[in-house]
Design an enzyme around this catalytic site. Structure first.
Site, PDB file in Angstrom:
ATOM      1  N   CYS A 246       0.823  -1.216   0.000  1.00 17.44           N
ATOM      2  CA  CYS A 246       0.000   0.000   0.000  1.00 17.44           C
ATOM      3  C   CYS A 246       0.859   1.269   0.000  1.00 17.44           C
ATOM      4  CB  CYS A 246      -0.990  -0.037   1.164  1.00 17.44           C
ATOM      5  SG  CYS A 246      -2.399   1.068   0.946  1.00 17.44           S
ATOM      6  N   ASN A 288      -7.443  -0.192   0.475  1.00 19.03           N
ATOM      7  CA  ASN A 288      -7.784   1.065   1.142  1.00 19.03           C
ATOM      8  C   ASN A 288      -6.738   2.107   0.764  1.00 19.03           C
ATOM      9  OD1 ASN A 288      -8.608   3.137   2.797  1.00 19.03           O
ATOM     10  ND2 ASN A 288      -7.618   2.295   4.609  1.00 19.03           N
ATOM     11  N   HIS A 331      -3.924  -5.364   0.036  1.00 21.17           N
ATOM     12  CA  HIS A 331      -3.552  -5.874   1.361  1.00 21.17           C
ATOM     13  C   HIS A 331      -3.581  -7.397   1.400  1.00 21.17           C
ATOM     14  CE1 HIS A 331      -3.455  -2.074   3.692  1.00 21.17           C
ATOM     15  NE2 HIS A 331      -4.273  -1.669   2.728  1.00 21.17           N
ATOM     16  N   GLU A 333      -2.497  -9.224   3.692  1.00 17.82           N
ATOM     17  CA  GLU A 333      -2.715  -9.663   5.081  1.00 17.82           C
ATOM     18  C   GLU A 333      -4.163  -9.488   5.515  1.00 17.82           C
ATOM     19  OE1 GLU A 333      -3.148  -5.479   5.545  1.00 17.82           O
ATOM     20  OE2 GLU A 333      -1.812  -6.642   4.272  1.00 17.82           O
TER      21      GLU A 333
END
Length: 358
Positions: A246, A288, A331, A333
């Site tokens: 990110c 995000n 992401h 994770e």
């Protein structure tokens, strides 16, 4: 109590206050996830932003502290169509309303979140205010328009290094607003993780007996972090294996003199398809972010695109040709969210193993 959501374009939505009774000005984005509101509230990448949830009912399973991505929420405000005041889940510690009061986060419910989402989609991310006070529209619009998301990485990073886990590989995790699950995924794979502040000099890491470097997610405009980018440029030149997620992905691009740009309304949700350029395989990812790497700024002799977004074609991953560096915009994770790309942590372990045994 009545509450108002005022957007900088002059739209006003009247609803009902929940959470903390507090006036807040922030940037507003929408998130399309159906679950995972605890993870969203505590994701440091949302510092400076308020979140509009597109799914109509939020709060029905309460809040479990084990789901937090950080020690406390970073979202500035929360907008939902309908709040479930009672949670029903054997794991819950409290209901969502009490959790937001405890963490001083204001919310507004009973508004048309579909209409708000359409406005943001059409006109782009914009500033807004949540308030329970009477207001003069002209006066508050001036204040709302003047707001800027600034200095948020420094607000989110840790104050001092700390260690997690034990194992065969020692990873330095730069905390630009790191979600807890990044370190958990590394620990689960047999890594000792040292989480370091965002301002940590590259020389400390290069000379620190580490096997690899992880650059975390985080909030805000990547181009604002000029000093951090200088240190990342030094890290990249060290030859150490690096995996970035990110904001870390964007900062690595800036360290190679590529450019970033702001998306119209960003990618926020747990249902974004990304395509692997090598295999053509599509994975569902959690995302995000408001910023992306500009494709026309990439030097093809330095790096190549690894993943792209199926919906809009934007860059979702990079591989650096003569360096041991891989980065992704999404992401891997993700929690709560799809686990399709968790294998990328295994790939990072292989990168460190190859470097260690070379």
């Amino acid at each position: 109590m009545k509450a108002y959501l005022i957007l900088e374009d002059g739209h006003v939505f009247e609803g009902v206050s929940f959470g903390a009774e507090k006036e807040v000005i922030s940037e507003f984005v929408f998130n399309t996830s159906m679950t995972g509101y605890t993870e969203i509230l505590t994701d440091p990448s949302y510092a400076g932003q308020s979140v509009v949830m597109t799914y109509p009912l939020i709060g029905n399973y309460g809040v479990s502290y084990k789901d937090q991505e950080a020690a406390h929420p970073f979202v500035e405000g929360f907008v939902v169509h309908e709040l479930s005041r009672l949670g029903s889940n054997f794991r819950m510690n409290m209901n969502l309303n009490d959790y937001m009061i405890e963490n001083n986060i204001p919310g507004i419910q009973g508004v048309d979140t579909r209409a708000i989402t359409k406005i943001i989609r059409q006109h782009g991310c914009m500033n807004g205010m949540i308030t329970t006070q009477k207001y003069n529209l002209d006066e508050v619009l001036d204040k709302i328009k003047a707001f800027k998301v600034e200095g948020v990485v420094q607000r989110c990073t840790c104050d001092a290094p700390y260690k997690l886990g034990k194992g065969d590989f020692h990873v330095a995790l730069y905390d630009f607003g790191a979600k807890r699950n990044i370190a958990k995924e590394l620990v689960k794979r047999g890594c000792e993780v040292t989480v370091v502040p965002a301002s940590t000099p590259a020389s400390e890491i290069i000379n620190g007996n580490y096997d690899g470097i992880m650059l975390s997610n985080g909030p805000g405009d990547p181009a604002e972090n000029v000093e951090i980018v200088k240190e990342i440029k030094e890290l990249a030149a060290s030859g150490m294996p690096i995996f970035a997620i990110c904001l870390g992905h964007q900062l690595m691009a800036l360290a190679h003199d590529f450019k970033t740009e702001k998306l119209k309304f960003g990618h926020h949700g747990a249902n974004h398809p990304v395509r692997d350029a090598h295999t053509g395989r599509v994975y569902i990812s959690t995302q995000n972010h408001n910023y992306v790497i500009k494709e026309d700024s990439i030097d093809p002799e330095v790096a190549k695109v690894w993943f792209t977004n199926v919906n809009d074609g934007t860059i979702e991953g990079m591989e650096y040709i003569n360096e041991n560096i891989r980065t992704v915009q999404f992401h891997p994770e993700a929690s709560a969210g799809p686990h399709d790309t968790a294998y990328l942590f295994d790939e990072f372990i292989k990168m460190m193993g190859g470097h260690k045994n070379a």
